[in-house]
Write an enzyme that holds these catalytic residues in place. Sequence first.
Site, short mmCIF file in Angstrom:
data_model
loop_
_atom_site.label_atom_id
_atom_site.label_comp_id
_atom_site.label_asym_id
_atom_site.label_seq_id
_atom_site.Cartn_x
_atom_site.Cartn_y
_atom_site.Cartn_z
N LYS A 118 92.17 42.66 13.41
CA LYS A 118 92.16 44.03 12.87
C LYS A 118 92.00 45.06 13.99
O LYS A 118 92.52 46.16 13.89
CB LYS A 118 91.05 44.20 11.82
CG LYS A 118 91.22 43.32 10.60
CD LYS A 118 91.83 44.03 9.40
CE LYS A 118 92.21 43.02 8.34
NZ LYS A 118 92.80 43.48 7.14
N LYS A 198 100.15 36.11 8.26
CA LYS A 198 99.87 35.77 6.86
C LYS A 198 100.25 36.94 5.98
O LYS A 198 100.25 38.10 6.43
CB LYS A 198 98.40 35.39 6.68
CG LYS A 198 97.47 36.59 6.56
CD LYS A 198 96.13 36.18 5.97
CE LYS A 198 95.29 37.42 5.69
NZ LYS A 198 95.80 38.27 4.60
N LYS A 201 98.06 42.72 2.33
CA LYS A 201 98.30 43.99 1.65
C LYS A 201 98.67 45.07 2.64
O LYS A 201 99.36 46.01 2.33
CB LYS A 201 97.03 44.42 0.90
CG LYS A 201 96.84 43.71 -0.42
CD LYS A 201 95.58 44.20 -1.10
CE LYS A 201 94.50 43.15 -1.06
NZ LYS A 201 93.47 43.37 -0.06
P1 ATP Z 1 94.24 43.28 4.12
O1 ATP Z 1 95.61 43.20 4.75
O2 ATP Z 1 93.82 44.66 3.81
O3 ATP Z 1 93.18 42.50 4.88
P2 ATP Z 1 94.62 41.02 2.40
O4 ATP Z 1 95.93 40.84 1.76
O5 ATP Z 1 94.28 40.19 3.59
O6 ATP Z 1 94.40 42.57 2.70
P3 ATP Z 1 91.93 40.73 1.41
O7 ATP Z 1 91.39 41.69 0.41
O8 ATP Z 1 91.53 40.88 2.83
O9 ATP Z 1 93.52 40.75 1.27
O10 ATP Z 1 91.59 39.24 0.95
C1 ATP Z 1 91.35 38.92 -0.41
C2 ATP Z 1 91.38 37.42 -0.62
O11 ATP Z 1 92.73 36.94 -0.57
C3 ATP Z 1 90.59 36.60 0.39
O12 ATP Z 1 89.98 35.51 -0.29
C4 ATP Z 1 91.65 36.09 1.33
O13 ATP Z 1 91.27 34.88 1.98
C5 ATP Z 1 92.80 35.86 0.38
N1 ATP Z 1 94.10 35.99 1.06
C6 ATP Z 1 94.57 37.12 1.63
N2 ATP Z 1 95.80 36.90 2.13
C7 ATP Z 1 96.09 35.59 1.87
C8 ATP Z 1 97.23 34.78 2.15
N3 ATP Z 1 98.27 35.27 2.79
N4 ATP Z 1 97.21 33.49 1.73
C9 ATP Z 1 96.15 32.99 1.07
N5 ATP Z 1 95.04 33.72 0.78
C10 ATP Z 1 95.01 35.01 1.17
MG MG Z 2 92.46 40.52 4.63
#
Ligand code: ATP
Ligand code: MG
Length: 337
Positions: A118, A198, A201
């Site tokens: 990040k 990965k 969002k």
């Molecule tokens: P950001 O990009 O803002 O970090 P994010 O998509 O990573 O958003 P988070 O809110 O950080 O989402 O994570 C929420 C949950 O979703 C956590 O349990 C995280 O491990 C899971 N998660 C996020 N992205 C993935 C992915 N690509 N595959 C599997 N699990 C995921």
């Molecule tokens: Mg995340």
Amino acid sequence: MSNRPRIFSGMQPTGSGELHLGNYLGALRNWVELVDQQKYEALFAVVDSHATTVEYDPKQMPHRIFGTALSYLAAGLDPERCSVFIQSDVPEHMELAWYLGTVTAMGDLQRMTQFKEKSDQYKQNVNSGLFTYPVLMAADILVYKATVVPVGDDQVQHLELSREIARRFNARYGQVFPEPKPLLTKTPRIMGIDGKAKMSKSRGNSIDLFDDAKTVEKKLKGAFTDPAKLRLGDAGHPEICNVFTMHTALTDAALVADIDRDCRSGALGCGDCKKRLVQSLNTALDPMRERAAALRAEPARVLDVLRDGAARAREIAQATLVEVRDAMGMRAEAPPR
Ligand code: ATP
Ligand code: MG
């Protein structure tokens, strides 16, 4: 309050707030199953305080929080059987985070992969909240004495640190916290459709839960697969292909076995494989799309769930903080004479 073991997890209202396939296949789908098993007392937060660690528009934040809560419910979380709430509605998370910060080593925080990633993604805003994110996450979990935390694999390192923090606190102040363990699905990491990082969002590389069928098809068309497999007839390697990973989570097992075989032999091309995935995706997403539309038409239902969830969560969190302050000696008492 019940005496079943507790599970806690949360997602950030980042991006549009609405969730994507990675969130669903890595964690949210597991939440729904765990709640339906009724073995645990379950709490799920929209972790808005975590989302303030990156720059955002305060006017948009309420819509994003709504979008994350809506995603939870549309995915099938039954609010009669679990608590769904907004993190900032339970200020005890913050108070506990402060105390836990005092038993967390700087060196441990410096090793965190998410902080490194990040800091790289948001070079202009490397703030101390981003650095202490895992401490707040430990507080989110420990304030409910949760022992099981269903997350994607990117959060496993943070969970290790949560356990270390619990151990350090207990060693210094007496046994207060159990050690929480991550619970992963069989698809704990879904890659973004660009194949570079990965699915997230905040990276514009996602298939979103409420994308319509056309959008899903279009996104998948351009999705990254096994780079060795350029044409029909080329042998593929499903074990390194994100499209195949999604199949394993969404497509009937017998068909997955066929896809595996036909990809390897070259009989199945990426285009056809993606078309089959579009079908599986629509089967999985249609009911969620419908539930989301119904909730959007009746937003008060979402707000009611959040209000009731916060009341239940707060009751547990307040009891923990009484115990924590007591263990830490945070009260006045005249010294013995
Ligand atoms: P950001 O990009 O803002 O970090 P994010 O998509 O990573 O958003 P988070 O809110 O950080 O989402 O994570 C929420 C949950 O979703 C956590 O349990 C995280 O491990 C899971 N998660 C996020 N992205 C993935 C992915 N690509 N595959 C599997 N699990 C995921
Ligand atoms: Mg995340």
